[in-house]
Design a protein around this motif. Structure first.
Motif, PDB file in Angstrom:
ATOM      1  N   ARG A 295       0.859  -1.195   0.000  1.00 55.19           N
ATOM      2  CA  ARG A 295       0.000   0.000   0.000  1.00 55.19           C
ATOM      3  C   ARG A 295       0.888   1.235   0.000  1.00 55.19           C
ATOM      4  O   ARG A 295       1.647   1.462   0.951  1.00 55.19           O
ATOM      5  N   SER A 346      -0.292  -3.030  -5.958  1.00 57.96           N
ATOM      6  CA  SER A 346       0.202  -1.732  -5.525  1.00 57.96           C
ATOM      7  C   SER A 346      -0.272  -0.669  -6.509  1.00 57.96           C
ATOM      8  O   SER A 346      -0.564  -0.975  -7.670  1.00 57.96           O
ATOM      9  N   GLU A 378      -2.244   1.774 -10.823  1.00 55.72           N
ATOM     10  CA  GLU A 378      -3.117   2.908 -11.107  1.00 55.72           C
ATOM     11  C   GLU A 378      -2.471   4.244 -10.740  1.00 55.72           C
ATOM     12  O   GLU A 378      -3.063   5.289 -10.951  1.00 55.72           O
ATOM     13  N   HIS A 388     -11.415   2.060 -11.955  1.00 54.67           N
ATOM     14  CA  HIS A 388     -10.443   2.065 -10.858  1.00 54.67           C
ATOM     15  C   HIS A 388     -10.931   1.151  -9.731  1.00 54.67           C
ATOM     16  O   HIS A 388     -10.191   0.300  -9.237  1.00 54.67           O
ATOM     17  N   ASP A 389     -12.172   1.319  -9.335  1.00 56.31           N
ATOM     18  CA  ASP A 389     -12.731   0.505  -8.266  1.00 56.31           C
ATOM     19  C   ASP A 389     -12.859  -0.959  -8.672  1.00 56.31           C
ATOM     20  O   ASP A 389     -12.665  -1.858  -7.856  1.00 56.31           O
TER      21      ASP A 389
HETATM   22  P1  GDP Z   1      -6.751   1.624   2.574  1.00 59.84           P
HETATM   23  O1  GDP Z   1      -6.815   3.095   2.271  1.00 59.84           O
HETATM   24  O2  GDP Z   1      -5.392   1.041   2.365  1.00 59.84           O
HETATM   25  O3  GDP Z   1      -7.314   1.302   3.910  1.00 59.84           O
HETATM   26  O4  GDP Z   1      -7.653   0.835   1.493  1.00 59.84           O
HETATM   27  P2  GDP Z   1      -8.944   1.276   0.707  1.00 59.84           P
HETATM   28  O5  GDP Z   1      -9.289   0.159  -0.216  1.00 59.84           O
HETATM   29  O6  GDP Z   1     -10.010   1.704   1.645  1.00 59.84           O
HETATM   30  O7  GDP Z   1      -8.542   2.582  -0.126  1.00 59.84           O
HETATM   31  C1  GDP Z   1      -7.469   2.577  -0.999  1.00 59.84           C
HETATM   32  C2  GDP Z   1      -7.943   2.719  -2.444  1.00 59.84           C
HETATM   33  O8  GDP Z   1      -6.811   3.073  -3.247  1.00 59.84           O
HETATM   34  C3  GDP Z   1      -8.460   1.418  -3.020  1.00 59.84           C
HETATM   35  O9  GDP Z   1      -9.825   1.224  -2.816  1.00 59.84           O
HETATM   36  C4  GDP Z   1      -8.098   1.557  -4.475  1.00 59.84           C
HETATM   37  O10 GDP Z   1      -9.026   2.370  -5.136  1.00 59.84           O
HETATM   38  C5  GDP Z   1      -6.760   2.274  -4.407  1.00 59.84           C
HETATM   39  N1  GDP Z   1      -5.668   1.292  -4.239  1.00 59.84           N
HETATM   40  C6  GDP Z   1      -4.801   1.224  -3.206  1.00 59.84           C
HETATM   41  N2  GDP Z   1      -3.935   0.189  -3.395  1.00 59.84           N
HETATM   42  C7  GDP Z   1      -4.283  -0.385  -4.560  1.00 59.84           C
HETATM   43  C8  GDP Z   1      -3.785  -1.512  -5.296  1.00 59.84           C
HETATM   44  O11 GDP Z   1      -2.853  -2.197  -4.904  1.00 59.84           O
HETATM   45  N3  GDP Z   1      -4.418  -1.813  -6.462  1.00 59.84           N
HETATM   46  C9  GDP Z   1      -5.465  -1.082  -6.926  1.00 59.84           C
HETATM   47  N4  GDP Z   1      -6.032  -1.439  -8.087  1.00 59.84           N
HETATM   48  N5  GDP Z   1      -5.963  -0.025  -6.270  1.00 59.84           N
HETATM   49  C10 GDP Z   1      -5.385   0.319  -5.103  1.00 59.84           C
END
Ligand code: GDP
Length: 488
Positions: A295, A346, A378, A388-389
């Motif tokens: 992350r 990542s 991304e 993205h989601d």
């Molecule tokens: P947190 O912030 O680490 O607690 O995780 P969340 O999922 O709540 O928020 C981070 C957001 O950033 C994700 O929902 C994705 O939209 C994006 N993101 C973060 N790390 C990744 C990753 O490894 N892959 C992808 N595709 N998106 C990511």
């Protein structure tokens, strides 16, 4: 054995021990019954009591959900501002509207928590469809929808915040409701709805939500709107009124989220395509799969220290092999060598490139063939972007299909993956500063449960501040966030 499906030599229990309801149209949501074929571990079995509670909840959702007479009746009552009163007729339904926000991991944790609270309190769960919540998942309940339909009378509910007058905390403070001496008013004089604010800025009064006395009042309010971005379930375990039910539903308390997330969240067919095509192409044939969730935040430069933390952690814990000197030969060459696939997720590609280069340029001391893969990079976290989601959801799911998982401290993205997969991860500790590799670099988590990041610090029985990690044995502090709470 009607639910067992045989594919190749393995037989699959597609309903996961009764966790999932039978009878959905399989084509409309392929992941629901196919995911079991992608898991190398069967996952924990739900208790018979949990299974019966889930079937009851589904019946409640159908009886009271959108489109029913009961729902129209309840909406009218909400519009009129009056509580349902003392009526206890068969149509008397209570609701919980869940607003989830921030990243996908946060939203999944929040919704899973809201669902368990709804089950415990006999409420219908309705999910605010914004923030993609209406688009990434299949419907979890047969014969009804869990999405809050448009036209909800509380027009500005998505803007509810700590300042909202109707928040439970503010109602207590303004003495609109009272708990201390027991609110003796008839239910008909209670407000028609209350807003439960459980964000990081929740006040002491908001957090009284986790006390039984307060639950007794909330019980009589027909509509609750809840906003959280956290996994609040450890807080529910602190409530003496819920402990009996929770114990019967979850004889293995560390599997609460594992059951709820597998029950509730099924990738839609588009996301399932992303998951299965990637898995089949890059991960399926390896003898072992290791997931590494890195992350990072968009503004952070690529960090050699973080790369060192990843390699130190994975090599020390024997998840990845050590490397031989540049010119050395592998121990066990030839076609019989073992294969290991590493899935890196990542926002950045740098860590993946480096790992991949390491295992290409030098041989693994074990002789294993190590392949490294990353589905997307991304670059920046974005809000409200559909593809993205979808990628984030697919990557969370892919991580959950690995055999061993390394996660980043504090990240809800990793929590969801570990819960879905039933994996107790190795957590890479958060460094004190960016130029320092933590020692040890990572540790094995105490359970597969997510950490509750913003817990109450209050003992409801003693009515004073307390260390809530020391009240019941199932709720302890997290290894990745010392003030957080998790179920063990
Ligand atoms: P947190 O912030 O680490 O607690 O995780 P969340 O999922 O709540 O928020 C981070 C957001 O950033 C994700 O929902 C994705 O939209 C994006 N993101 C973060 N790390 C990744 C990753 O490894 N892959 C992808 N595709 N998106 C990511």
């Amino acid at each position: 054995l009607v639910n067992r499906r045989v594919s190749g030599e393995r037989s699959y229990d597609k309903l996961l021990g009764g966790l999932l309801a039978d009878g959905f149209d399989e084509r409309s949501c392929r992941s629901r019954y196919q995911s079991v074929m992608y898991r190398s571990r069967p996952g924990k079995q739900p208790s018979a009591y949990l299974v019966s509670k889930l079937r009851q909840q589904e019946a409640l959702q159908r009886r009271c959900g959108p489109g029913t007479v009961a729902y129209s009746h309840a909406l009218e009552q909400l519009r009129s501002g009056k509580s349902a009163g003392d009526s206890t007729g068969p149509q008397d339904c209570k609701y919980l509207v869940s607003i989830s926000y921030r990243g996908l991991g946060n939203r999944i944790l929040a919704t899973a928590s809201a669902f368990l609270y709804a089950v415990l309190t006999g409420r219908v769960l309705l999910v605010d469809p914004s923030n993609e919540m209406g688009e990434l998942f299949c419907e979890p309940f047969p014969g009804t929808t869990w999405l809050l339909p448009p036209g909800f009378p509380l027009a500005s509910y998505t803007n509810f915040s700590v300042n909202t007058t109707e928040s439970y905390g503010n109602m207590l403070r303004n003495k609109v409701i009272r708990t201390a001496a027991g609110d003796v008013r008839p239910a008909s004089r209670l407000p028609a709805f209350s807003y439960v604010h459980l964000d990081h800025d929740a006040t002491e009064q908001d957090n009284l939500f986790f006390c039984d006395e307060d639950q007794r009042v909330l019980r009589n309010i027909s509509w609750l709107v809840m906003r959280t971005d956290s996994y609040i379930v450890p807080g529910l375990f602190l409530d003496t009124g819920f402990q009996g039910e929770l114990g019967r539903m979850f004889p293995e308390p560390d599997a609460v989220f594992h059951h709820i997330v597998r029950y509730l969240f099924h990738p839609n067919n588009h996301v399932w395509g992303l998951v299965t095509r990637y898995y089949d192409a890059y991960l399926a044939t390896a003898q072992q799969r290791v997931g590494i969730q890195v992350r990072v935040f968009g503004s952070q430069p690529n960090s050699p220290e973080l790369l060192e933390q990843i390699t130190k952690c994975t090599q020390k814990e024997r998840l990845l092999p050590e490397l031989l000197a540049a010119a050395a030969d592998p121990v066990a060459p030839g076609p019989s060598r073992k294969t290991k696939a590493v899935l890196v997720t990542s926002l950045k590609s740098w860590y993946y490139e480096k790992l991949k280069g390491m295992y290409w340029e030098r041989a693994a001391a074990t002789g294993e063939a190590v392949s490294v893969h990353q589905p997307s990079h991304e670059e920046f976290q974005r809000f409200g972007a559909r593809s993205h989601d979808a990628k984030a959801w697919a990557e969370i799911y892919l991580l959950s299909l690995t055999d061993a998982l390394v996660t980043t401290a504090w990240s809800t993205f990793g929590y969801v993956a570990q819960g879905l997969g039933g994996l107790r991860p190795w957590v890479m500790y958060r460094p004190d500063n960016d130029t320092h590799v933590p020692d040890p670099p990572c540790g094995r988590d105490v359970s597969m449960e997510p950490c509750f990041h913003a817990p109450p610090f209050y003992d409801c029985r003693l009515k004073r501040g307390a260390d809530t990690g020391k009240i019941v044995p199932q709720v302890q502090h997290c290894i990745d966030m010392s003030w957080g709470l998790k179920i063990v």
